[in-house]
Design a protein around this motif. Structure first.
Motif, PDB file in Angstrom:
ATOM      1  N   MET A  87       8.785  -2.623   3.341  1.00  0.00           N
ATOM      2  CA  MET A  87       7.485  -2.627   2.692  1.00  0.00           C
ATOM      3  C   MET A  87       6.691  -1.436   3.193  1.00  0.00           C
ATOM      4  N   GLY A  88       6.173  -0.642   2.276  1.00  0.00           N
ATOM      5  CA  GLY A  88       5.352   0.505   2.651  1.00  0.00           C
ATOM      6  C   GLY A  88       4.781   1.153   1.406  1.00  0.00           C
ATOM      7  N   ASN A  89       3.830   2.044   1.574  1.00  0.00           N
ATOM      8  CA  ASN A  89       3.262   2.734   0.422  1.00  0.00           C
ATOM      9  C   ASN A  89       4.359   3.462  -0.346  1.00  0.00           C
ATOM     10  N   GLU A  90       4.221   3.509  -1.666  1.00  0.00           N
ATOM     11  CA  GLU A  90       5.284   4.051  -2.514  1.00  0.00           C
ATOM     12  C   GLU A  90       5.634   5.494  -2.170  1.00  0.00           C
ATOM     13  N   ASN A  91       4.653   6.306  -1.799  1.00  0.00           N
ATOM     14  CA  ASN A  91       4.975   7.700  -1.464  1.00  0.00           C
ATOM     15  C   ASN A  91       5.846   7.788  -0.212  1.00  0.00           C
ATOM     16  N   ILE A  92       5.674   6.839   0.727  1.00  0.00           N
ATOM     17  CA  ILE A  92       6.522   6.795   1.924  1.00  0.00           C
ATOM     18  C   ILE A  92       7.906   6.262   1.556  1.00  0.00           C
ATOM     19  N   ALA A  93       7.930   5.231   0.728  1.00  0.00           N
ATOM     20  CA  ALA A  93       9.211   4.663   0.303  1.00  0.00           C
ATOM     21  C   ALA A  93      10.049   5.710  -0.425  1.00  0.00           C
ATOM     22  N   ALA A  94       9.396   6.585  -1.184  1.00  0.00           N
ATOM     23  CA  ALA A  94      10.125   7.604  -1.935  1.00  0.00           C
ATOM     24  C   ALA A  94      10.896   8.543  -1.013  1.00  0.00           C
ATOM     25  N   VAL A  95      10.351   8.793   0.170  1.00  0.00           N
ATOM     26  CA  VAL A  95      11.029   9.666   1.129  1.00  0.00           C
ATOM     27  C   VAL A  95      12.317   9.009   1.612  1.00  0.00           C
ATOM     28  N   LEU A  96      12.236   7.734   2.013  1.00  0.00           N
ATOM     29  CA  LEU A  96      13.430   7.023   2.466  1.00  0.00           C
ATOM     30  C   LEU A  96      14.438   6.851   1.326  1.00  0.00           C
ATOM     31  N   ARG A  97      13.928   6.644   0.129  1.00  0.00           N
ATOM     32  CA  ARG A  97      14.811   6.506  -1.037  1.00  0.00           C
ATOM     33  C   ARG A  97      15.608   7.792  -1.246  1.00  0.00           C
ATOM     34  N   ALA A  98      14.930   8.921  -1.105  1.00  0.00           N
ATOM     35  CA  ALA A  98      15.601  10.208  -1.273  1.00  0.00           C
ATOM     36  C   ALA A  98      16.633  10.451  -0.178  1.00  0.00           C
ATOM     37  N   GLU A  99      16.425   9.839   0.975  1.00  0.00           N
ATOM     38  CA  GLU A  99      17.363   9.989   2.085  1.00  0.00           C
ATOM     39  C   GLU A  99      18.543   9.028   1.986  1.00  0.00           C
ATOM     40  N   GLY A 100      18.560   8.186   0.950  1.00  0.00           N
ATOM     41  CA  GLY A 100      19.694   7.319   0.697  1.00  0.00           C
ATOM     42  C   GLY A 100      19.685   5.979   1.402  1.00  0.00           C
ATOM     43  N   PHE A 101      18.519   5.554   1.912  1.00  0.00           N
ATOM     44  CA  PHE A 101      18.465   4.300   2.670  1.00  0.00           C
ATOM     45  C   PHE A 101      18.335   3.058   1.781  1.00  0.00           C
ATOM     46  N   PHE A 102      17.957   3.238   0.515  1.00  0.00           N
ATOM     47  CA  PHE A 102      17.719   2.097  -0.361  1.00  0.00           C
ATOM     48  C   PHE A 102      18.743   2.022  -1.489  1.00  0.00           C
ATOM     49  N   GLU A 103      18.871   0.819  -2.054  1.00  0.00           N
ATOM     50  CA  GLU A 103      19.683   0.623  -3.248  1.00  0.00           C
ATOM     51  C   GLU A 103      18.884  -0.221  -4.234  1.00  0.00           C
ATOM     52  N   PRO A 104      19.259  -0.204  -5.513  1.00  0.00           N
ATOM     53  CA  PRO A 104      18.478  -0.943  -6.514  1.00  0.00           C
ATOM     54  C   PRO A 104      18.530  -2.454  -6.282  1.00  0.00           C
ATOM     55  N   PHE A 105      17.465  -3.119  -6.697  1.00  0.00           N
ATOM     56  CA  PHE A 105      17.455  -4.580  -6.692  1.00  0.00           C
ATOM     57  C   PHE A 105      18.307  -5.091  -7.854  1.00  0.00           C
ATOM     58  N   ASP A 106      18.831  -6.286  -7.694  1.00  0.00           N
ATOM     59  CA  ASP A 106      19.518  -6.992  -8.777  1.00  0.00           C
ATOM     60  C   ASP A 106      18.461  -7.841  -9.476  1.00  0.00           C
ATOM     61  N   LEU A 107      18.026  -7.411 -10.649  1.00  0.00           N
ATOM     62  CA  LEU A 107      16.939  -8.104 -11.329  1.00  0.00           C
ATOM     63  C   LEU A 107      17.306  -9.533 -11.727  1.00  0.00           C
ATOM     64  N   ALA A 108      18.593  -9.843 -11.785  1.00  0.00           N
ATOM     65  CA  ALA A 108      19.004 -11.221 -12.065  1.00  0.00           C
ATOM     66  C   ALA A 108      18.588 -12.155 -10.917  1.00  0.00           C
ATOM     67  N   LYS A 109      18.402 -11.594  -9.742  1.00  0.00           N
ATOM     68  CA  LYS A 109      17.978 -12.375  -8.580  1.00  0.00           C
ATOM     69  C   LYS A 109      16.463 -12.296  -8.375  1.00  0.00           C
ATOM     70  N   LEU A 110      15.779 -11.617  -9.290  1.00  0.00           N
ATOM     71  CA  LEU A 110      14.320 -11.465  -9.198  1.00  0.00           C
ATOM     72  C   LEU A 110      13.677 -11.874 -10.526  1.00  0.00           C
ATOM     73  N   PRO A 111      13.727 -13.146 -10.874  1.00  0.00           N
ATOM     74  CA  PRO A 111      13.155 -13.560 -12.166  1.00  0.00           C
ATOM     75  C   PRO A 111      11.671 -13.224 -12.308  1.00  0.00           C
ATOM     76  N   ASN A 112      10.936 -13.174 -11.193  1.00  0.00           N
ATOM     77  CA  ASN A 112       9.515 -12.855 -11.301  1.00  0.00           C
ATOM     78  C   ASN A 112       9.262 -11.382 -11.590  1.00  0.00           C
ATOM     79  N   ALA A 113      10.279 -10.548 -11.459  1.00  0.00           N
ATOM     80  CA  ALA A 113      10.107  -9.131 -11.789  1.00  0.00           C
ATOM     81  C   ALA A 113       9.822  -8.957 -13.274  1.00  0.00           C
TER      82      ALA A 113
END
Length: 344
Positions: A87-113
């Motif tokens: 959890m963090g501000n989106e601009n900070i998350a974008a840095v970690l995302r670019a570094e390859g630390f994150f993967e997409p959520f499975d929206l089937a497991k997130l009905p509230n999305a």
């Protein structure tokens, strides 16, 4: 997002505990949940996590700190992150995302999305901005003769010359303002040369590291107008301060807490269940009562009294300027250095 100092007073209803959510088998290791200190930690400890446990059976471990702490732990984790969700501000998350630390959520497991306003769900479910705190123009009602209605008023109303407060570049609020100015006066949110030139026209201005410092500047009269989040101004109003906040006609900014699935985390199913709970309509309503945030779930109900104080809810969420941060990642250090050199 910043910490507030107002007295914490919110109750989660029994409806949350009885929500129909998938219950998970006992995890081999606990889901570690990062959150901020102060009222955030109090809400998580006393309300959010007990409700999550009642609804899902998950018994998470809370890790209280700052965004920079969470980033450092993910980077230091190597092949095994201490977190399965960030959890963090989106601009900070974008840095970690670019570094390859994150993967997409499975929206089937997130009905509230599916009930979340689309602008807060990143492309390909690579992050969801689940907690939203809009930023408008706050001002001293006793010191300002003409209330602002537009971001342009910062430049056009002579009352504000030398009396404007802004976030320092280390705060996400400053980066948001920089991109807004680039959009308003230049070719788009990445036109930083234009943005720097326009913001320098506002000098001298008071700079603050976090929203509490912006509030202090307003109360002291060092600044009589400032971009700041609704949470902070509602807190000051609760204390009787002569302040108000408006949504400029061009739109508002927002601190957007981005939740992301950590690729090397061990508890990904639990991470999905945790975020799905946070996105629940009733949980979002209770967060709004606690922090004056704007519910990201389109089915959340905000009463008229709350709307009068925090009006950026429901259809008005479209007024929030939610930027794509991928283009900013590689320039973040350069922009911070330039701000520190030119905005002294």
């Amino acid at each position: 997002m910043k910490l507030t100092r107002r007295e914490f007073a919110v109750g989660m209803t029994t409806a949350i505990a009885s929500m129909t959510l998938p219950r998970l088998a006992a995890a081999q290791s606990p889901l570690v949940v990062p959150t901020y200190g102060g009222l955030w930690a109090k809400f998580w400890e006393e309300k959010l996590l007990p409700g999550l446990t009642s609804a899902t059976g998950i018994q998470p471990q809370l890790d209280v700190g700052l965004g920079k702490d969470f980033v450092a732990k993910i980077r230091a984790g190597g092949g095994r992150s201490p977190y399965s969700i960030f959890m963090g501000n989106e601009n900070i998350a974008a840095v970690l995302r670019a570094e390859g630390f994150f993967e997409p959520f499975d929206l089937a497991k997130l009905p509230n999305a599916a009930k979340t306003f689309p602008q807060f769900v990143n492309k390909d479910a690579k992050g969801i901005r689940a907690i939203v705190s809009p930023i408008g123009l706050a001002y001293r009602t006793d010191l300002v003769k003409t209330a602002p209605t537009s971001w342009h008023d910062l430049w056009e109303n002579p009352e504000f010359k030398g009396k404007t407060g802004l976030y320092q570049i280390g705060n996400t609020g400053a980066v948001l303002f920089l991109r807004l100015v680039a959009e308003l006066f230049g070719s788009g949110p990445d036109d930083f040369d234009t943005a720097f030139a326009k913001i320098k026209e506002l000098l001298p201005f008071t700079q603050a590291s976090w929203s509490g410092e912006v509030a202090t500047a307003l109360i002291r009269g060092d600044a009589i107008i400032a971009p700041v989040d609704w949470t902070e101004i509602m807190t000051l109003q609760d204390k009787g301060a002569p302040v108000a906040i408006v949504a400029p006609k061009e739109g508002v900014l927002a601190f957007e807490q981005s939740f992301n699935l950590v690729a090397t985390g061990a508890e990904k199913d639990a991470a999905h269940a945790y975020l799905n709970y946070i996105l629940d309509a009733k949980v979002q309503q209770d967060m709004a009562k606690a922090f004056y945030t704007s519910p990201s779930n389109s089915e959340s109900v905000v009463d008229d009294a709350m709307k009068a104080r925090t009006p950026i809810v429901g259809p008005r969420m479209a007024e929030i300027k939610s930027y794509d941060w991928d283009s900013y990642v590689d320039r973040a250090a350069e922009i911070a250095d330039r701000w520190n050199r030119e905005m002294a």
